[in-house]
Design an enzyme around this catalytic site. Sequence first.
Site, PDB file in Angstrom:
ATOM      1  N   GLU A  57       1.013  -1.156   0.125  1.00  0.00           N
ATOM      2  CA  GLU A  57      -0.085  -0.028  -0.132  1.00  0.00           C
ATOM      3  C   GLU A  57       0.633   1.239   0.071  1.00  0.00           C
ATOM      4  O   GLU A  57       0.466   2.307  -0.458  1.00  0.00           O
ATOM      5  CB  GLU A  57      -0.956   0.021   1.111  1.00  0.00           C
ATOM      6  CG  GLU A  57      -2.096  -0.896   1.004  1.00  0.00           C
ATOM      7  CD  GLU A  57      -1.690  -2.623   1.545  1.00  0.00           C
ATOM      8  OE1 GLU A  57      -0.526  -2.673   1.744  1.00  0.00           O
ATOM      9  OE2 GLU A  57      -2.599  -3.222   1.745  1.00  0.00           O
ATOM     10  N   PHE A 119     -11.783  -7.798  13.588  1.00  0.00           N
ATOM     11  CA  PHE A 119     -10.712  -8.332  12.794  1.00  0.00           C
ATOM     12  C   PHE A 119     -10.258  -7.120  11.789  1.00  0.00           C
ATOM     13  O   PHE A 119     -11.174  -6.481  11.139  1.00  0.00           O
ATOM     14  CB  PHE A 119     -10.937  -9.372  11.935  1.00  0.00           C
ATOM     15  CG  PHE A 119      -9.903  -9.776  10.785  1.00  0.00           C
ATOM     16  CD1 PHE A 119      -8.684 -10.444  11.624  1.00  0.00           C
ATOM     17  CD2 PHE A 119     -10.222 -10.047   9.641  1.00  0.00           C
ATOM     18  CE1 PHE A 119      -7.617 -10.630  10.608  1.00  0.00           C
ATOM     19  CE2 PHE A 119      -9.227 -10.291   8.834  1.00  0.00           C
ATOM     20  CZ  PHE A 119      -7.906 -10.649   9.281  1.00  0.00           C
ATOM     21  N   GLN A 120      -9.049  -6.767  11.612  1.00  0.00           N
ATOM     22  CA  GLN A 120      -8.409  -5.724  10.683  1.00  0.00           C
ATOM     23  C   GLN A 120      -8.941  -4.335  10.989  1.00  0.00           C
ATOM     24  O   GLN A 120      -9.226  -3.502  10.381  1.00  0.00           O
ATOM     25  CB  GLN A 120      -8.610  -6.227   9.527  1.00  0.00           C
ATOM     26  CG  GLN A 120      -7.674  -7.380   9.047  1.00  0.00           C
ATOM     27  CD  GLN A 120      -7.356  -7.456   7.560  1.00  0.00           C
ATOM     28  OE1 GLN A 120      -8.346  -7.318   6.703  1.00  0.00           O
ATOM     29  NE2 GLN A 120      -6.086  -8.113   6.908  1.00  0.00           N
ATOM     30  N   LYS A 169     -17.537  -0.981   5.920  1.00  0.00           N
ATOM     31  CA  LYS A 169     -18.108  -2.038   4.933  1.00  0.00           C
ATOM     32  C   LYS A 169     -19.535  -1.991   4.358  1.00  0.00           C
ATOM     33  O   LYS A 169     -19.769  -1.953   3.171  1.00  0.00           O
ATOM     34  CB  LYS A 169     -17.620  -3.386   5.227  1.00  0.00           C
ATOM     35  CG  LYS A 169     -17.749  -4.528   3.985  1.00  0.00           C
ATOM     36  CD  LYS A 169     -17.121  -5.763   4.716  1.00  0.00           C
ATOM     37  CE  LYS A 169     -17.193  -6.658   3.440  1.00  0.00           C
ATOM     38  NZ  LYS A 169     -16.505  -8.090   4.080  1.00  0.00           N
ATOM     39  N   MET A 487      24.570   8.739   1.658  1.00  0.00           N
ATOM     40  CA  MET A 487      24.067  10.042   2.437  1.00  0.00           C
ATOM     41  C   MET A 487      24.349   9.987   3.930  1.00  0.00           C
ATOM     42  O   MET A 487      25.069  11.075   4.472  1.00  0.00           O
ATOM     43  CB  MET A 487      22.911  10.766   2.287  1.00  0.00           C
ATOM     44  CG  MET A 487      22.437  12.132   2.637  1.00  0.00           C
ATOM     45  SD  MET A 487      23.657  13.201   1.784  1.00  0.00           S
ATOM     46  CE  MET A 487      22.899  13.596   0.601  1.00  0.00           C
TER      47      MET A 487
HETATM   48  C1  TPP Z   1      12.510   5.552   4.979  1.00  0.00           C
HETATM   49  C2  TPP Z   1      13.935   6.199   5.459  1.00  0.00           C
HETATM   50  N1  TPP Z   1      14.761   5.488   6.111  1.00  0.00           N
HETATM   51  C3  TPP Z   1      15.951   6.201   6.362  1.00  0.00           C
HETATM   52  C4  TPP Z   1      16.347   7.210   5.823  1.00  0.00           C
HETATM   53  C5  TPP Z   1      17.727   8.040   6.231  1.00  0.00           C
HETATM   54  N2  TPP Z   1      18.538   7.903   5.180  1.00  0.00           N
HETATM   55  C6  TPP Z   1      18.811   8.930   4.288  1.00  0.00           C
HETATM   56  S1  TPP Z   1      19.551   8.888   2.951  1.00  0.00           S
HETATM   57  C7  TPP Z   1      19.988   7.098   3.367  1.00  0.00           C
HETATM   58  C8  TPP Z   1      20.947   6.331   2.699  1.00  0.00           C
HETATM   59  C9  TPP Z   1      20.310   5.857   1.258  1.00  0.00           C
HETATM   60  O1  TPP Z   1      21.290   5.026   0.694  1.00  0.00           O
HETATM   61  P1  TPP Z   1      21.065   4.765  -0.846  1.00  0.00           P
HETATM   62  O2  TPP Z   1      19.736   4.720  -1.266  1.00  0.00           O
HETATM   63  O3  TPP Z   1      22.068   3.687  -1.296  1.00  0.00           O
HETATM   64  O4  TPP Z   1      21.546   6.215  -1.490  1.00  0.00           O
HETATM   65  P2  TPP Z   1      23.017   6.916  -1.714  1.00  0.00           P
HETATM   66  O5  TPP Z   1      23.087   7.973  -0.487  1.00  0.00           O
HETATM   67  O6  TPP Z   1      23.977   6.014  -1.309  1.00  0.00           O
HETATM   68  O7  TPP Z   1      22.958   7.645  -2.860  1.00  0.00           O
HETATM   69  C10 TPP Z   1      19.338   7.113   4.712  1.00  0.00           C
HETATM   70  C11 TPP Z   1      19.450   5.607   5.334  1.00  0.00           C
HETATM   71  C12 TPP Z   1      15.441   7.681   4.931  1.00  0.00           C
HETATM   72  N3  TPP Z   1      15.405   8.905   4.358  1.00  0.00           N
HETATM   73  N4  TPP Z   1      14.140   7.210   4.649  1.00  0.00           N
END
Ligand code: TPP
Lengths: 588, 170
Positions: A57, A119-120, A169, A487
């Site tokens: 979803e 349920f749900q 529902k 990042m």
């Molecule tokens: C759902 C979610 N969980 C954690 C983060 C924290 N976060 C930001 S960038 C990142 C790493 C992303 O890694 P990748 O997709 O390999 O991209 P890169 O920075 O290596 O280009 C994380 C864990 C986030 N933005 N979103």
Amino acid sequence: MPPKPSQELMEGAEIILKALVEQGVDTIFGYPGGAVLPLYDALFKQNQIHHILVHHEQGAVHAAEGYARSTGKPGVVLVTSGPGATNAVTGMVDALMDSIPLVILTGQVPTQLIGTDAFQEADTIGITRAATKHNYLVKDVADLGRVIHEAFYVATTGRPGPVVVDLPKNIQVEKGPYTGSPRVKHKSYRPQIKGDIDAIKAAIELIAGAKKPVFYTGGGIINSGPGASLLLREFVHMTGFPITSTLMGLGAFAASDKQWLGMLGMHGTYEANMAMHDCDVMINIGARFDDRITGRLDAFSPNSKKIHVDIDRANINKCIRVDIPIVGDAGHVLEDMIKIWKANVTQVDTDARESWWAEIEEWRAKDCLSFEQSGDVILPQYALHRLHELTKDKDRYITTEVGQHQMWAAQYLKFEDPNRWMTSGGLGTMGYGLPAAVGVQVAHPGALVIDVAGEASIMMNIQEFSTAVQHDLPIKIFILNNQYMGMVRQWQDITYEGRYSHTYSEALPDFVKLAEAMGGVGYRIEKPDELDSVIKKMIKSTKPTIVDCRVAQLENCYPMVPSGAAHNEMILGPEDVNMTRKDDPTLV
Amino acid sequence: MTQDQTVNQHTMAVLVDNEAGVLARVIGLFSGRGYNIESLTVAETDHEEGLSRITIVTSGTSMVIEQIKAQLERLVPIHRVQDLTIEGPSVERELALVKVAGTGDPRVESLRLADAFRARVIDTTTKSFTFEITGTSSKIDAFIGLMKPLGLVDVSRTGIVAITRGIDRL
Ligand SMILES: Cc1ncc(C[n+]2csc(CCOP(=O)(O)OP(=O)(O)O)c2C)c(N)n1
Ligand SMILES: [Mg+2]
């Protein structure tokens, strides 16, 4: 309202579909379950609305966001009660933060079971209250038609956002009159569209007298519609002033234009951030002084008078106190600005403007986005540069995941038009890009839709690749695979002395085999000289395609305004990094 | 930019549709954005139009107060928000029910003080009085303070309701 004797009674599910059709809905993104079986049965019996079955979803909501952002129309989602609704919550908050119009229909247990831990059953209204612009629980079939129309009205007017309609529902099955119409007159909700004309006049006077002005624009221009982008271009050209934009506003102004400074903010260009810092008049249209833009608040553009055009009054003076607030829709306000400018402004101070441009050209000359591709290891910047060159003349739409690749995409892919760039800005949701690409491709079947991805992010909603296969959507996923959550690793570099705590992906799938196993096509790029030929193959591919582009593992994304720094304290490259910089836990 | 950091108390009058969940939206806004609620009252005030009126006492810097008003205004079922502290002048009142138990001198003393405060006795047993008192919150605070040594056992307060002076409506 008791039904008029002549009025025909319809089943709730039919009422819902009729209202959707009247709203012009052609596509919904959804996933079935017990509490929406009546609605799915009604869908089965009609052929006006196309249903895209997703695999999670969250994917349905991001797909609807991609559809909405690339068309300007609201996206529509249908999910079941309980887990269906809770899975959709991340997408709702994403749409809330980025002002994307969505109507999300959630199934609910029958009214007589609400509150019994059936349920749900989940308290969807309670859970989504802070995740939506507004939400409704329909307890009487006679309200159903009106509520659906109202949901679209609220989602699409004023500052757009997600609206949930929770549908027990029994309401989907009970018979009732068809109420409401697409022309909603709401009791209390009154979005302000036109800006206050005196404030606009004062703004024009300030702009006309400016010596170092800068336009700072955002997603509000995109949301206002393509007309607003045209008006923006007209006005910016009339003034001859420089313009920058937030991540969300890219494409509203053509990146090839001489007056364009590039994106601003944490990973914005040197010239854009310096112009923001040194300007004497800031013209903010449709942006909200987000912390990713302002950097340290008390050092933000210290010497400027600020004009702020925003459709949401609550954005005025929220982070930054401004001198001339104008509440209204960007397009409408721009139209008035142009009129008043034409009527009143005979000339601007061209000498001042020229010396301001001379200053800006000096910053530009730093060429802050330059990079040097040498050797065997692909620089991510180079990969995107090639991707841009080979796709820029196509009917191209870009989505992204979240991380370094997202920022590099914003820096190295140039956007000439609005609605071509879909990214999760406010919430920064990893896993956004693939389902968003699905939604974009559904809306634009013949277009080239590319998700610029990271190898970590793509794993968050990889199941939606099957959705693309199932619905013959030839989306392209271009993974800048650095094996790191780049990042996060970059921040660990800059503020945690390079302690890479849990940011290396020890186990990654073979993305080529994965694409094939799911029924798509996969390619790998390991050397710089393979880029062009594989990108060309990718463009030609008529199936959903994953490109696993292996890039330099430890490359960091610059320029960077570290959190808590001012715009004029940018880090331009690794040589500027001071390894003793401390993370400030009071800032994000 | 240096902003005024003084924290002031403001009373807001909020006219809302009397529909399910509207109070939760208002309270959720305050908790979600970290605003203070010092007092909150709500009741239907216009049955025909289905409108309720919420009175909220909150505090914050001028920037926060401006935010609170704007954030309230953007909630869909909200008709109007008035910052009575700024858009006043206004009058404010609170009502409290104060139960005092005891016999002998303290009991007599509580009755005498109640009289001075124009509090009314609304329930009596041989060992207790329940007083009804209206006034400003500080008057009620003072009354409760005086009752403490005289056998105060329970207090129920409405929170503040407020309305502008003069002829205008919300
Ligand atoms: C759902 C979610 N969980 C954690 C983060 C924290 N976060 C930001 S960038 C990142 C790493 C992303 O890694 P990748 O997709 O390999 O991209 P890169 O920075 O290596 O280009 C994380 C864990 C986030 N933005 N979103
Ligand atoms: Mg990565």
